[in-house]
Design a protein around this motif. Structure first.
Motif: not given
Ligand SMILES: O=C(O)CCC(=O)C(=O)O
Ligand SMILES: [Fe+2]
Length: 336
Positions: A83-104
């Motif tokens: 679910v998207r709606q609501g609060y996402h804390r620091v560290g809960s996602s990494g946009l470069a991962l969507g490009e298949d780049k392993e990053t913190p």
């Protein structure tokens, strides 16, 4: 603004007020300028929009008060599963991962709001229902819901107007996209990049390099703040200009597919302050991602076919495409 990057030469500033007038030549010139920007860089900065200054300022201030709450308090509004709606804390996602780049994970937290009106049989249909959830409203700060709804409605209208300008720029009727976005599942992502008290991990950014997934993004950085960069055709990172009272607009993957890559879904990122490993400066921005109807099928537009009539991409359904991207960006393991 970071000093080590060259000033922007690629991203134009375009006044869209002609769209709201009836001067046909001025409207055609606007559509041509937008077509050029989307073809060359996929980014433009717009002025002459109708989203009021007071609304923008009040919403920023209210969000800042929310992000200042304790982690325990904010965690009360964290969504379950995908679910998207609501609060996402620091560290809960990494946009470069969507490009298949392993990053913190990215150094940012955010509060997502979804479509306001989700009443009616369509939105409850199991085929699309995963894309429509009620918004979650925090108990504090005061005014969060009223301002959040007002801001969402204002940028929803601006995004619709931009799609009409896009249609004109692509030699289509102004209303061409209307029935592809009338049941949109657009997300308003209210972003907060906290001060950096410890050095980032190698490869860790405020927002890793990525393209956006939907048809367009309307981004409102906190007034006067830089940090957003685009990857130019010359292969360099360039700052997006910081212009008072503007929105940054970029196209996403759906628009690139619709246009057969005539318009580019450009890589972008948000950098840490240049050279600094720690910083006491926070950064806010507000991104509205226009996600067309989840069951809309994005296939090459007739005005954008290859010379031989072909197309680069197979048709794709919006909901599953965006869900697959988000599953990578929010994959477990990305959590700090
Ligand atoms: O915060 C910003 O300026 C950009 C964020 C962004 O690109 C995104 O969330 O997709
Ligand atoms: Fe983005």
């Amino acid at each position: 603004m970071p000093q080590t990057q060259s000033p922007s030469a690629s991203v134009p500033v375009i006044d869209i007020s002609a769209f709201y007038g009836d001067d046909a030549a001025a409207r055609a010139a606007l559509a041509a300028a937008v077509d050029r920007a989307c073809t060359e860089i996929g980014f433009l900065v717009i002025t002459g929009h109708r989203v009021g200054a007071a609304l923008r300022g009040d919403w920023f201030a209210t969000l800042k008060r929310f992000f200042a709450l304790s982690e325990a308090e904010k965690a009360r509004y964290a969504p379950q599963g995908m679910v998207r709606q609501g609060y996402h804390r620091v560290g809960s996602s990494g946009l470069a991962l969507g490009e298949d780049k392993e990053t913190p994970p990215d150094l940012r937290e955010y509060y997502m709001l979804g479509r306001l009106d989700i009443d009616g049989a369509y939105f409850a249909d199991p085929v699309v229902a995963d894309n429509f959830h009620p918004n979650v409203w925090p108990d504090a700060p005061e005014g969060f819901r009223a301002l959040g709804e007002a801001y969402y409605a204002a940028v929803e209208a601006l995004a619709r107007d931009m799609m009409a300008i896009f249609a004109l720029g692509l030699d289509l009727p102004e209303t061409y996209f209307d029935d592809k976005i009338d049941r949109h599942f657009s997300i308003l992502s209210n972003l907060y990049y906290p001060p950096q008290k410890v050095a980032p991990l190698p490869g860790q950014l405020r927002a890793g390099a990525h393209t956006d997934f939907g048809s367009l993004t309307l981004l409102l950085p906190e007034p006067g703040t830089g940090g957003l960069q685009v990857f130019t055709k010359a292969g360099e990172w360039e700052d997006v200009p910081v212009v008072p009272d503007s929105f940054v607009i970029n196209i996403g993957d759906m628009m690139a597919r619709w246009t057969n890559d005539r318009w580019v879904s450009t890589l972008h990122r948000v950098v840490n302050e240049a050279g600094a490993t720690i910083s006491d400066k926070s950064r806010q921005s507000i991104a509205y991602f226009l996600h067309p109807n989840p069951d809309a099928v994005i296939a090459c537009l007739d005005t954008c076919r290859d010379a031989d009539g072909g197309a680069k991409y197979a048709p794709v359904e919006v909901g599953p495409y965006i869900a697959a991207k988000e599953a990578k960006v929010r994959k477990p393991g990305a959590a700090a």
